[in-house]
Design a protein around this motif. Structure first.
Motif, PDB file in Angstrom:
ATOM      1  N   GLU A   1      -3.986  -3.308 -12.880  1.00  0.00           N
ATOM      2  CA  GLU A   1      -5.041  -3.630 -12.148  1.00  0.00           C
ATOM      3  C   GLU A   1      -4.885  -4.846 -11.682  1.00  0.00           C
ATOM      4  N   CYS A   2      -5.118  -5.061 -10.645  1.00  0.00           N
ATOM      5  CA  CYS A   2      -5.302  -6.411  -9.880  1.00  0.00           C
ATOM      6  C   CYS A   2      -6.128  -6.500  -8.565  1.00  0.00           C
ATOM      7  N   GLY A   3      -6.488  -7.599  -8.308  1.00  0.00           N
ATOM      8  CA  GLY A   3      -7.545  -7.773  -7.111  1.00  0.00           C
ATOM      9  C   GLY A   3      -8.845  -8.228  -7.463  1.00  0.00           C
TER      10      GLY A   3
ATOM     11  N   THR B   1      -9.659 -10.237  -4.536  1.00  0.00           N
ATOM     12  CA  THR B   1      -9.344  -9.340  -3.218  1.00  0.00           C
ATOM     13  C   THR B   1      -9.782  -7.981  -3.402  1.00  0.00           C
ATOM     14  N   ALA B   2      -9.389  -7.178  -2.591  1.00  0.00           N
ATOM     15  CA  ALA B   2      -9.762  -5.693  -2.715  1.00  0.00           C
ATOM     16  C   ALA B   2      -8.930  -5.272  -4.017  1.00  0.00           C
ATOM     17  N   PRO B   3      -9.558  -4.311  -4.897  1.00  0.00           N
ATOM     18  CA  PRO B   3      -9.109  -3.673  -5.860  1.00  0.00           C
ATOM     19  C   PRO B   3      -7.560  -3.219  -5.518  1.00  0.00           C
ATOM     20  N   ALA B   4      -6.402  -3.345  -6.480  1.00  0.00           N
ATOM     21  CA  ALA B   4      -5.181  -2.550  -5.979  1.00  0.00           C
ATOM     22  C   ALA B   4      -4.610  -2.404  -7.303  1.00  0.00           C
TER      23      ALA B   4
ATOM     24  N   GLU C   1      -0.656  -2.600  -9.217  1.00  0.00           N
ATOM     25  CA  GLU C   1       0.526  -3.208  -8.948  1.00  0.00           C
ATOM     26  C   GLU C   1       1.631  -2.672 -10.300  1.00  0.00           C
TER      27      GLU C   1
END
Length: 87
Positions: free
Chosen positions: A58-60, A63-66, A68
């Motif tokens: 999980e990243c973001g 920024t918006a959750p995304a 990877e």
């Protein structure tokens, strides 16, 4: 107050790994030396490479959750006899 330092190891790419393995036979075992501390390979633990898997991260945070995908090599203890209480 403890002293700190930035540790930025160069993460290998798939291409760099392929290049390093190019001259090895297909049945060559691969072991992984795990540093005892950041950049400290003087005393390291040795493991056997057992798998490669895509791992979703999980990243973001900023920024918006995304999600990877990182390809992760998994290592296990080398073959041998171990005391149950040590593992």
């Amino acid at each position: 107050m403890t002293d700190t330092f930035d540790h930025t190891p160069q993460v290998w790419t798939a291409g760099r790994l392929r290049q390093a393995l190019a001259d090895l036979s297909d049945d060559t075992p691969i072991h992984i030396a795990v540093a005892d501390g950041p950049g400290d390979f003087e005393g390291y633990s040795e493991y056997a490479l057992v798998d490669l898997e895509p791992v979703e991260k999980e990243c973001g945070e900023d920024t918006a959750p995304a999600t990877e995908v990182e390809y992760t090599l998994f290592a296990d203890y080398k073959a041998g006899r171990y005391h149950v209480d040590l593992v």
